[in-house]
Motif scaffolding. Structure first.
Motif, short mmCIF file in Angstrom:
data_model
loop_
_atom_site.label_atom_id
_atom_site.label_comp_id
_atom_site.label_asym_id
_atom_site.label_seq_id
_atom_site.Cartn_x
_atom_site.Cartn_y
_atom_site.Cartn_z
N VAL A 22 0.84 -1.20 0.00
CA VAL A 22 0.00 0.00 0.00
C VAL A 22 0.87 1.25 0.00
CG1 VAL A 22 -1.93 -1.12 1.19
CG2 VAL A 22 -0.20 0.07 2.53
N ASP A 23 0.27 2.32 -0.44
CA ASP A 23 0.92 3.63 -0.38
C ASP A 23 1.13 3.98 1.10
OD1 ASP A 23 1.24 6.49 -0.14
OD2 ASP A 23 0.49 6.67 -2.18
N PRO A 24 2.33 4.37 1.50
CA PRO A 24 2.60 4.65 2.91
C PRO A 24 1.80 5.83 3.47
CG PRO A 24 4.49 5.26 1.56
CD PRO A 24 3.53 4.54 0.67
N THR A 25 1.24 6.67 2.59
CA THR A 25 0.48 7.82 3.08
C THR A 25 -0.99 7.49 3.34
OG1 THR A 25 -0.07 8.56 0.84
CG2 THR A 25 1.97 9.41 1.80
N LEU A 26 -1.44 6.29 2.94
CA LEU A 26 -2.84 5.93 3.19
C LEU A 26 -3.09 5.78 4.68
CD1 LEU A 26 -3.69 3.15 0.55
CD2 LEU A 26 -4.47 5.51 0.58
N SER A 27 -4.25 6.25 5.13
CA SER A 27 -4.61 6.05 6.54
C SER A 27 -5.14 4.64 6.71
CB SER A 27 -5.68 7.05 6.98
OG SER A 27 -6.92 6.73 6.37
N LEU A 28 -5.11 4.16 7.94
CA LEU A 28 -5.62 2.83 8.22
C LEU A 28 -7.09 2.72 7.81
CD1 LEU A 28 -5.13 0.05 9.35
CD2 LEU A 28 -5.61 0.94 11.63
N GLN A 29 -7.84 3.79 8.01
CA GLN A 29 -9.25 3.79 7.61
C GLN A 29 -9.38 3.57 6.10
OE1 GLN A 29 -11.40 7.27 8.86
NE2 GLN A 29 -13.31 6.56 7.98
N GLU A 30 -8.54 4.22 5.31
CA GLU A 30 -8.56 4.04 3.85
C GLU A 30 -8.15 2.62 3.46
OE1 GLU A 30 -7.48 8.45 2.14
OE2 GLU A 30 -5.92 7.38 3.25
N ILE A 31 -7.19 2.06 4.19
CA ILE A 31 -6.76 0.69 3.92
C ILE A 31 -7.90 -0.28 4.20
CG2 ILE A 31 -5.20 -1.16 4.66
CD1 ILE A 31 -3.13 1.13 5.23
N VAL A 32 -8.58 -0.09 5.33
CA VAL A 32 -9.71 -0.95 5.68
C VAL A 32 -10.80 -0.86 4.61
CG1 VAL A 32 -11.58 -1.30 7.34
CG2 VAL A 32 -9.26 -0.94 8.15
N GLU A 33 -11.07 0.37 4.14
CA GLU A 33 -12.11 0.56 3.12
C GLU A 33 -11.75 -0.16 1.82
OE1 GLU A 33 -12.48 4.81 2.97
OE2 GLU A 33 -13.63 4.88 4.84
N GLY A 34 -10.45 -0.29 1.52
CA GLY A 34 -10.03 -0.94 0.29
C GLY A 34 -9.61 -2.39 0.46
N ALA A 41 -8.47 -13.34 -4.09
CA ALA A 41 -9.83 -13.71 -4.50
C ALA A 41 -10.43 -14.81 -3.62
CB ALA A 41 -9.85 -14.13 -5.97
N GLU A 42 -9.61 -15.80 -3.26
CA GLU A 42 -10.16 -16.91 -2.46
C GLU A 42 -10.63 -16.45 -1.08
OE1 GLU A 42 -5.61 -17.15 -2.16
OE2 GLU A 42 -7.08 -16.85 -3.75
N ILE A 43 -9.96 -15.43 -0.53
CA ILE A 43 -10.38 -14.88 0.77
C ILE A 43 -11.64 -14.05 0.57
CG2 ILE A 43 -9.75 -13.30 2.63
CD1 ILE A 43 -6.86 -14.25 2.26
N ARG A 44 -11.67 -13.28 -0.52
CA ARG A 44 -12.85 -12.46 -0.84
C ARG A 44 -14.10 -13.31 -0.97
NH1 ARG A 44 -9.97 -9.31 -4.31
NH2 ARG A 44 -10.54 -10.54 -6.10
N GLU A 45 -13.94 -14.49 -1.57
CA GLU A 45 -15.09 -15.37 -1.76
C GLU A 45 -15.59 -15.95 -0.44
OE1 GLU A 45 -13.69 -18.22 -4.62
OE2 GLU A 45 -13.44 -16.66 -6.15
N GLU A 46 -14.68 -16.17 0.49
CA GLU A 46 -15.05 -16.82 1.75
C GLU A 46 -15.48 -15.83 2.83
OE1 GLU A 46 -13.25 -20.18 4.80
OE2 GLU A 46 -12.17 -19.70 2.97
N PHE A 47 -14.89 -14.64 2.85
CA PHE A 47 -15.14 -13.67 3.92
C PHE A 47 -15.58 -12.33 3.35
CE2 PHE A 47 -11.83 -16.54 5.43
CZ PHE A 47 -12.43 -17.03 6.57
N ASP A 48 -16.49 -11.68 4.05
CA ASP A 48 -16.93 -10.35 3.66
C ASP A 48 -16.09 -9.33 4.42
OD1 ASP A 48 -18.16 -8.01 2.98
OD2 ASP A 48 -19.99 -8.40 4.09
N LEU A 49 -15.04 -8.83 3.78
CA LEU A 49 -14.15 -7.88 4.46
C LEU A 49 -14.67 -6.45 4.37
CD1 LEU A 49 -10.61 -9.24 3.60
CD2 LEU A 49 -12.03 -9.70 5.59
N SER A 50 -15.87 -6.27 3.81
CA SER A 50 -16.44 -4.92 3.79
C SER A 50 -17.24 -4.67 5.06
CB SER A 50 -17.32 -4.73 2.55
OG SER A 50 -18.40 -5.66 2.58
N GLN A 51 -17.45 -5.70 5.86
CA GLN A 51 -18.15 -5.51 7.13
C GLN A 51 -17.22 -4.81 8.11
OE1 GLN A 51 -18.68 -9.14 9.55
NE2 GLN A 51 -17.53 -10.20 7.95
#
Length: 84
Positions: A22-34, A41-51
């Motif tokens: 990640v870009d070192p200037t991104l905030s943790l909040q921005e990282i979580v949002e992205g 992909a395999e993790i995306r399919e199994e877990f909803d990381l947007s929660q």
């Protein structure tokens, strides 16, 4: 823009680990949002990381400040992600 930093994540509920740069200037909040787009992909399919996620320091298990940047948060052993 500075050099990207590598962050390591662990989904505590499954023990699954992944890394992303990640870009070192991104905030943790921005990282979580992205995080949903950044994880494999395999993790995306199994877990909803947007929660809502709780991100903790992997050593002390302290909840991380979402205003800090990736550069400030970089740790040798990365972060643990607790999903609730």
């Amino acid at each position: 823009m500075g050099k990207e930093v590598l962050l390591c994540f662990e989904l505590v509920c499954s023990g699954t680990r992944f890394e992303c740069s990640v870009d070192p200037t991104l905030s943790l909040q921005e990282i979580v949002e992205g995080l949903q787009e950044m994880c494999p992909a395999e993790i995306r399919e199994e877990f909803d990381l947007s929660q809502p996620l709780i991100l903790c320091d992997a050593q002390e298990h302290k909840i991380l400040d979402e205003q800090k940047t990736a550069a400030q948060l970089r740790l040798d052993d990365g972060f643990k992600i607790l999903i609730y």
